[in-house]
Scaffold this motif. Sequence first.
Motif, PDB file in Angstrom:
ATOM      1  N   LYS A  20       0.693  -1.341   0.159  1.00  0.00           N
ATOM      2  CA  LYS A  20       0.008  -0.223   0.036  1.00  0.00           C
ATOM      3  C   LYS A  20       0.775   1.237  -0.209  1.00  0.00           C
ATOM      4  O   LYS A  20       0.473   2.261  -0.644  1.00  0.00           O
ATOM      5  N   LYS A  21       2.097   1.234   0.908  1.00  0.00           N
ATOM      6  CA  LYS A  21       2.880   2.215   0.915  1.00  0.00           C
ATOM      7  C   LYS A  21       3.379   2.676  -0.325  1.00  0.00           C
ATOM      8  O   LYS A  21       3.916   3.683  -0.677  1.00  0.00           O
ATOM      9  N   ASP A  22       3.664   1.472  -1.266  1.00  0.00           N
ATOM     10  CA  ASP A  22       4.271   1.724  -2.463  1.00  0.00           C
ATOM     11  C   ASP A  22       3.460   1.902  -3.588  1.00  0.00           C
ATOM     12  O   ASP A  22       3.828   1.846  -4.880  1.00  0.00           O
ATOM     13  N   ASN A  23       2.116   1.839  -3.345  1.00  0.00           N
ATOM     14  CA  ASN A  23       1.097   2.327  -4.273  1.00  0.00           C
ATOM     15  C   ASN A  23       0.914   1.111  -5.416  1.00  0.00           C
ATOM     16  O   ASN A  23       0.815   1.127  -6.612  1.00  0.00           O
ATOM     17  N   CYS A  24       1.379  -0.105  -4.844  1.00  0.00           N
ATOM     18  CA  CYS A  24       1.182  -1.270  -5.677  1.00  0.00           C
ATOM     19  C   CYS A  24      -0.206  -1.726  -5.466  1.00  0.00           C
ATOM     20  O   CYS A  24      -1.018  -1.604  -4.545  1.00  0.00           O
ATOM     21  N   THR A  25      -0.936  -2.135  -6.558  1.00  0.00           N
ATOM     22  CA  THR A  25      -2.409  -2.421  -6.666  1.00  0.00           C
ATOM     23  C   THR A  25      -2.707  -3.996  -6.036  1.00  0.00           C
ATOM     24  O   THR A  25      -3.465  -4.156  -5.688  1.00  0.00           O
ATOM     25  N   THR A  26      -1.606  -4.659  -6.298  1.00  0.00           N
ATOM     26  CA  THR A  26      -1.823  -6.302  -5.908  1.00  0.00           C
ATOM     27  C   THR A  26      -0.176  -6.396  -5.198  1.00  0.00           C
ATOM     28  O   THR A  26       1.027  -5.771  -5.194  1.00  0.00           O
ATOM     29  N   SER A  27      -0.419  -7.611  -4.306  1.00  0.00           N
ATOM     30  CA  SER A  27       0.771  -8.132  -3.605  1.00  0.00           C
ATOM     31  C   SER A  27       1.790  -8.750  -4.535  1.00  0.00           C
ATOM     32  O   SER A  27       2.916  -8.419  -4.478  1.00  0.00           O
TER      33      SER A  27
END
Length: 133
Positions: free
Chosen positions: A24-31
């Motif tokens: 979430k902190k890295d603005n990734c949409t998925t794991s």
Amino acid sequence: MSDKVRLHLRLTPETYQLIGEYSKKDNCTTSNEFVERAVEFYVGYLSAEDCLHFLPPSLATAVRGTVHDSENRICRLLFKLAVEMNMMMNVLASEVDVSAEALERLRGRCIQEVKKTGGAVTFADAMKYQKGE
């Protein structure tokens, strides 16, 4: 999705929780996106061929700018120091009569002293040497 390879991983619950938090902190949409970025970063870190793979470009630019500014400042100061040393040597040479042999012996001694002290030579030390103390 068809051009990706499926990989089964076993992770500790703590690691899985970290992926969830930091994706979430890295603005990734998925794991999956986060893990892929993390692997690319780590491979870049291990290969260390080009630090720009794992350093943000803005940080690299800031470091380059700081180093460049420091180089310029040091060069200007060394030039000024060389001018002052030249002036001092000319004034001293006009007043003192020293033989070429004595000057060469002194140069050798000074080289050894600078090497021994790492350049931390004081005027007081030179005075003591010249007075034979």
